[in-house]
Design an enzyme around this catalytic site. Structure first.
Site, PDB file in Angstrom:
ATOM      1  N   LYS A  80       0.863  -1.181   0.000  1.00  0.00           N
ATOM      2  CA  LYS A  80       0.000   0.000   0.000  1.00  0.00           C
ATOM      3  C   LYS A  80       0.906   1.239   0.000  1.00  0.00           C
ATOM      4  CE  LYS A  80      -3.707   1.947   2.920  1.00  0.00           C
ATOM      5  NZ  LYS A  80      -4.484   1.690   4.164  1.00  0.00           N
ATOM      6  N   SER A 155      -9.412   1.772   3.411  1.00  0.00           N
ATOM      7  CA  SER A 155      -8.570   2.512   2.501  1.00  0.00           C
ATOM      8  C   SER A 155      -7.598   1.665   1.696  1.00  0.00           C
ATOM      9  CB  SER A 155      -7.793   3.563   3.294  1.00  0.00           C
ATOM     10  OG  SER A 155      -6.941   2.941   4.238  1.00  0.00           O
ATOM     11  N   SER A 179      -9.429  -0.785   7.477  1.00  0.00           N
ATOM     12  CA  SER A 179      -8.909  -0.594   6.121  1.00  0.00           C
ATOM     13  C   SER A 179      -8.272  -1.798   5.455  1.00  0.00           C
ATOM     14  CB  SER A 179      -7.907   0.552   6.100  1.00  0.00           C
ATOM     15  OG  SER A 179      -8.612   1.764   6.031  1.00  0.00           O
TER      16      SER A 179
HETATM   17  N1  GLN Z   1     -12.607   3.782   6.959  1.00  0.00           N
HETATM   18  C1  GLN Z   1     -12.048   4.196   8.210  1.00  0.00           C
HETATM   19  C2  GLN Z   1     -11.644   5.638   8.133  1.00  0.00           C
HETATM   20  O1  GLN Z   1     -12.005   6.252   7.212  1.00  0.00           O
HETATM   21  C3  GLN Z   1     -10.870   3.319   8.540  1.00  0.00           C
HETATM   22  C4  GLN Z   1      -9.651   3.684   7.799  1.00  0.00           C
HETATM   23  C5  GLN Z   1      -8.471   2.845   8.125  1.00  0.00           C
HETATM   24  O2  GLN Z   1      -8.597   1.788   8.741  1.00  0.00           O
HETATM   25  N2  GLN Z   1      -7.308   3.352   7.760  1.00  0.00           N
HETATM   26  O3  GLN Z   1     -10.975   6.172   8.967  1.00  0.00           O
END
Ligand code: GLN
Length: 489
Positions: A80, A155, A179
């Protein structure tokens, strides 16, 4: 070379060990697939073709000389784009970091390289890992390989979609509130968020430091365990990294089928009317499968989980507002050409560099930490965090593993949740409590909707019980074989 097929990491390992294929051949195969499909899926932000082929040659030498051949030697893998690799760009999905080149390796990249893995590129993600659909990336959204125009989740959407589309056999993601697990569910792959402190955060572009963890996305549970084993361990460069002893988790998996006596906790109260009926039916069917496999299904109550999203959206933005203060247009990030003096440089660079969701989080975080609001919001959220953790610890007095859906709905169309941020935030309702409590969680494929969108279930474990999670996940996978279905690109 045997004809390219739908190889899993474990199958590639066998072929490499038998000498029936070389790492260079495999790497070329995946690089070709990336070239062919990336313009359509947008899963990669950068592809490091030349470096990858050099790494593959080195791996082939290592294999030929039988020199410390490890599970990942010669295996292509993607990172990532918030995970640093020396001399390679790392944007974290932000145009603010579009020209940043990392001067050092993250510990996880170093561990992969030491194991002989072939890093092929950096995957697309929501800006600074903030989002659940990949639409917050400055480099455009990723498309779900199962259904174009649908979100891959976020993400780590680029990592999940790359694995699902067979552009790499494995990828790393990061998980702060879901994420890794949420995109794994949307893309029909396996995604593990390890116990907090299990994998080093050194060299990860920080979002919320008390929650962030790195973990693998793969097609199968065994593949996931193979990558996980290569990542974990204490790191003196991360003060929150744990000294808990390492164990090899993947080797015992082949013999696990029967779950006789394993206690799986299920909290029926979580299946509210906010859950898509497709997911509801799917999780109930998954419970049946576990019962058939010999597990004892036990009711548990997790009364404070309902406050998970509210708690997370105080704590994560608070930490993000501090972590993102370093991006000031001076050292790492793009500087606004229109600035007149130092203060103006900060203000203009940050206004022009960050996207809208990141700005929203910084504002929210600064607000909840400010005098007069700190006790009302931040301190209170810390107390709720303890209650959520306590709920899990109480439940784990009676069960070994807790099962939930991974997400309240299957993948949704791109653009469908952009009007109201809360709508988007709620897609992490089941994943957010797990990092809040610092626990390990894994999402595994649990079926498909009639229009071929994958669904996933989440298994949550006690601290450092990743091995139990893998075993529990593996027998479900071998019974259901959902991982064998391939998306048509
Ligand atoms: N979707 C969650 C957020 O927007 C989690 C994101 C993540 O785990 N980096 O913060």
């Amino acid at each position: 070379m045997p004809p390219p097929k739908d190889w899993t990491l474990s199958e590639l390992r066998e072929l490499l060990d038998k000498g029936s294929i070389s790492s260079v051949e495999i790497t070329q195969h995946y690089l070709q697939r990336i070239e062919k499909y990336n313009s359509n899926l947008n899963t990669f932000i950068s592809v490091i073709r030349d470096q990858a082929l050099i790494l593959a040659e080195l791996a082939d030498k290592r294999i030929a000389n039988k020199d410390n051949v490890l599970p990942l030697t010669g295996i292509p893998i993607a990172l990532k784009d918030n995970i640093l690799m020396k001399d390679v760009g790392a944007t974290a999905g932000s145009k603010f970091l579009k020209d940043f080149v990392s001067p050092y390796h993250s510990t996880v990249a170093k561990k992969l390289l030491d194991a002989g893995a072939v890093i092929v590129g950096k995957t697309n993600c929501d800006e600074f890992a903030m989002g659940s659909s990949n639409e917050n990336s400055a480099f455009g959204p990723v498309h779900n390989p199962w259904k174009h125009g649908f979100a891959p989740g976020g993400s780590s959407g680029g990592s999940a979609a790359s694995v699902a589309a067979r552009l790499v056999p494995a990828a790393l993601g990061t998980d702060t509130g879901g994420s890794i697990r949420q995109p794994a569910a949307f893309c029909g792959v396996v995604g593990l968020k390890p116990t907090y402190g299990r994998v080093s955060r050194y060299g990860i572009i920080a979002f919320a430091s008390s929650l962030d963890q790195v973990g693998p996305l793969t097609r199968t549970v065994k593949d996931n365990a193979m990558v996980y084993d290569s990542l974990c361990g204490h790191d003196p460069m991360d003060s929150t990294s744990s000294k808990h002893p390492n164990e090899i988790t993947y080797k015992a998996l082949d013999s696990v089928r029967d779950l006789k006596g394993l206690k799986i906790g299920f909290a029926r109260e979580l299946l509210t009317e906010r859950i898509d009926p497709l997911i509801r039916d799917n999780v109930l069917a998954s419970i049946e499968i576990y019962a058939k496999l010999g597990a004892v299904i036990t009711d548990v109550s997790l009364p404070h989980l309902d406050y998970g999203i509210a708690c997370y959206y105080v704590l994560a933005p608070a930490e993000a507002s501090a972590n993102l203060a370093r991006y000031d247009g001076i050292r790492f990030t793009a500087r606004s050409p229109r600035s007149m003096n130092v203060e103006d440089t900060y203000a203009k660079s940050r206004s022009e560099g960050f996207g809208p969701e990141v700005k929203r989080r910084i504002l929210l975080g600064t607000f909840v930490l400010s005098t007069g609001y700190y006790d009302t919001f931040y301190l209170k959220a810390q107390k709720v965090r303890s209650l959520i953790r306590q709920d899990f610890m109480n439940a784990f007095q009676n069960v070994d593993v807790i099962l939930t859906p991974t997400t309240p709905s299957p993948a949704f169309p791109l653009g469908s949740k952009n009007e109201n941020p809360l709508d988007m935030y709620l897609s992490d309702a089941f994943t957010v409590p797990v990092p809040i409590a610092g626990l390990p969680g894994i999402s595994i494929p649990s079926g498909f909707t009639n229009d071929s969108r994958p669904m996933g279930i989440q298994l949550i474990g006690k601290p450092f019980a990743e091995k139990t999670l893998f075993e529990t996940a593996y027998s479900f996978e071998q019974e259901t074989l959902f991982h064998e279905r391939v998306p048509t690109l």
